[in-house]
Write an enzyme that holds these catalytic residues in place. Structure first.
Site, PDB file in Angstrom:
ATOM      1  CG  HIS A 100      -1.672  -1.073   1.684  1.00 56.83           C
ATOM      2  ND1 HIS A 100      -1.208  -2.315   2.097  1.00 56.83           N
ATOM      3  CD2 HIS A 100      -2.916  -1.171   1.691  1.00 56.83           C
ATOM      4  CE1 HIS A 100      -2.105  -3.062   2.548  1.00 56.83           C
ATOM      5  NE2 HIS A 100      -3.312  -2.460   2.036  1.00 56.83           N
ATOM      6  CG  ASP A 103       2.080  -0.909   3.150  1.00 56.91           C
ATOM      7  OD1 ASP A 103       1.176  -0.606   4.514  1.00 56.91           O
ATOM      8  OD2 ASP A 103       1.634  -1.815   2.449  1.00 56.91           O
TER       9      ASP A 103
HETATM   10  C1  XLS Z   1      -7.490  -6.619   4.685  1.00 54.75           C
HETATM   11  C2  XLS Z   1      -6.908  -6.684   3.378  1.00 54.75           C
HETATM   12  C3  XLS Z   1      -6.054  -6.050   2.971  1.00 54.75           C
HETATM   13  C4  XLS Z   1      -6.028  -6.096   1.287  1.00 54.75           C
HETATM   14  C5  XLS Z   1      -4.932  -4.918   0.846  1.00 54.75           C
HETATM   15  O1  XLS Z   1      -8.394  -7.283   5.148  1.00 54.75           O
HETATM   16  O2  XLS Z   1      -6.656  -8.294   3.339  1.00 54.75           O
HETATM   17  O3  XLS Z   1      -4.751  -6.300   3.589  1.00 54.75           O
HETATM   18  O4  XLS Z   1      -5.321  -7.287   1.178  1.00 54.75           O
HETATM   19  O5  XLS Z   1      -5.493  -3.571   1.089  1.00 54.75           O
END
Ligand code: XLS
Ligand code: NI
Ligand code: NI
Length: 439
Positions: A100, A103
């Site tokens: 993301h 991140d």
């Molecule tokens: C949250 C999601 C997130 C997505 C990406 O539950 O799994 O991690 O994979 O935003």
């Protein structure tokens, strides 16, 4: 290089008899299974957030993870994490990663500063990708953590938030293109509601569709050719998420004429939260031609939230890989470990055990699935089970040749119905047999 990594070295394949906890027992990247090297089937990816930015924090207590970057902050921290992340992937032989925006780069005081930070880190990541050959499986934008997203992102009641999200996704599409990202993910973080007493659900869903349309248009404008993916999840953080499950998302996309542009990123833990098996969600996506990618993890069926554990369940992995093989593979998608070590597994070394276990589980699952398919185990049974639709009245039904009148006339003459056993237990024991046998 990190001292620990120097000590551990590169994780090697030692075969199923090995007792070395820091070796692969099943994942042998170049071994050909079902006509392709294992690594091409599996396309493993590291999740940046759980692996590098997660702290082990939970609602009852502070983070516990001990990491060599703990004392750093700002861009220095961001760069150190990237360095270690790429070293970690190299040690494991993982060829893809996912992240993301937040991140990889710290948020600034203003949106402009935040976007500049992301740009600077994108340069840094680009350099690391070139040095290591590691590629970007997908990127996404975090539109759920900061308090500004309290009412959602594209479905917020506040149009300023919608605009803010547009700026973020615009930037991330540009960066994903620059980094050669093969996919772009939309997980509807807070795109849902807590109560209908204050919610215009129609406007919110219309707006979500408008937002996705803008993303499609912008990708086209800048020539981003990656695959768009939607990641369904039924609940958490909101009580009701709009992208509930595969079937719901299909209805949504078709309703708004967006179905040509999106495939699904299926997460195991989200499937079980929706009251489905992981295989069910993969199957629904596959038969509708929209199985795009996988967030490989597993939930705890005794808990009602997204525990994001590393996948160790061979049974589920075998059935997941069965769907993947039937789909003709996942590319340009892959298997992203959207999984975190438990809070009490706070040493860096635990990340190695976790990833090795996850990669081995899916490698074994792949081998089991390949053998099942090569032997046509379920196919033969299924073909026989539906045989009645290949001749006579069944054939007429399938070919759309008859209606209720002819059905009724036929049924009146054939009302002494004979059924045969579904043989579920027999098939389950066969599946176990394959799991035992595959080495
Ligand atoms: C949250 C999601 C997130 C997505 C990406 O539950 O799994 O991690 O994979 O935003
Ligand atoms: Ni996920
Ligand atoms: Ni999740």
């Amino acid at each position: 290089m990190e001292q620990l990594f120097q000590k551990i070295g590169k994780i090697k394949y030692e075969g199923s008899d090995s007792k070395n906890p820091l070796a692969f027992k099943y994942y042998n990247p170049e071994e050909v299974v079902y006509k392709k090297p294992m690594k091409e089937h599996l396309r493993f990816a590291m999740s940046y957030w759980h692996t590098l930015t997660g702290t082990g924090m939970d609602p009852f207590g502070a983070g516990t993870n001990i990491r060599s970057w703990d004392k750093l902050s700002g861009m220095e921290l961001a760069k150190k994490r990237a360095d270690i992340g790429f070293q970690f992937m190299e040690a494991l032989g993982i060829e893809y990663y996912c992240f993301h925006d937040v991140d990889v780069a710290p948020e600034g005081e203003t949106l402009k500063e935040t976007l500049q930070n992301i740009d600077e880190m994108a340069d840094y990541l680009e350099k690391l990708q070139k040095q290591t050959g590691i590629k970007l499986l997908w990127a996404t934008s975090n539109m759920f953590s900061h308090p500004r997203f309290v009412h959602g992102a594209a479905t917020s009641c506040n149009a300023d938030v919608f605009a803010y999200c547009g700026a973020k996704v615009k930037k991330m599409l540009e960066i994903t293109k620059r980094l050669g990202g093969e996919n772009y993910v939309f997980w509807g973080g807070r795109e849902g509601y807590e109560t209908l007493l204050n919610t215009d659900s129609k406007l919110e869903m219309d707006n979500l569709a408008r937002f996705l349309r803008m993303a499609v248009d912008y990708a086209e404008k800048i020539g981003f050719k990656g695959q768009f993916l939607i990641e369904p999840k039924p609940k958490e953080p909101t009580k009701h998420q709009y992208d509930f499950d595969v079937a719901t998302v299909i209805g949504f996309l078709r309703n708004y004429g967006l179905e040509k542009h999106f495939k699904m990123n299926i997460e195991a833990n989200h499937a079980t939260l929706a009251g489905h098996t992981f295989q069910h969600e993969l199957n629904m996506a596959r038969i509708n031609g929209i199985l795009g990618s996988i967030d490989a993890n597993q939930g705890d069926l005794l808990l009602g939230w997204d525990t994001d554990q590393f996948p160790t369940n061979i049974y589920d992995a075998a059935l997941a890989m069965y769907e993947v093989l039937k789909n003709g593979g996942l590319a340009p998608g892959g298997l992203n470990f959207d999984a975190k070590v438990r809070r009490a597994s706070f040493e860096m070394e635990d990340l190695f055990y976790a990833y090795i276990a996850g990669m081995d589980t899916f490698a074994k699952g792949l081998k089991v699935a390949a053998k099942l398919l090569e032997d046509g185990v379920f196919e033969t049974m299924i073909e026989k089970r539906y045989e009645s639709y290949t001749v006579g009245i069944g054939k007429d039904i399938v070919e759309g040749k008859i209606g209720f009148e002819k059905l009724a006339a036929y049924a009146l003459k054939n009302d002494q119905i004979k059924n045969t056993s579904g043989k579920q237990e027999y098939l389950e024991s066969l599946l176990n047999q394959y799991i035992y046998e595959v080495k």
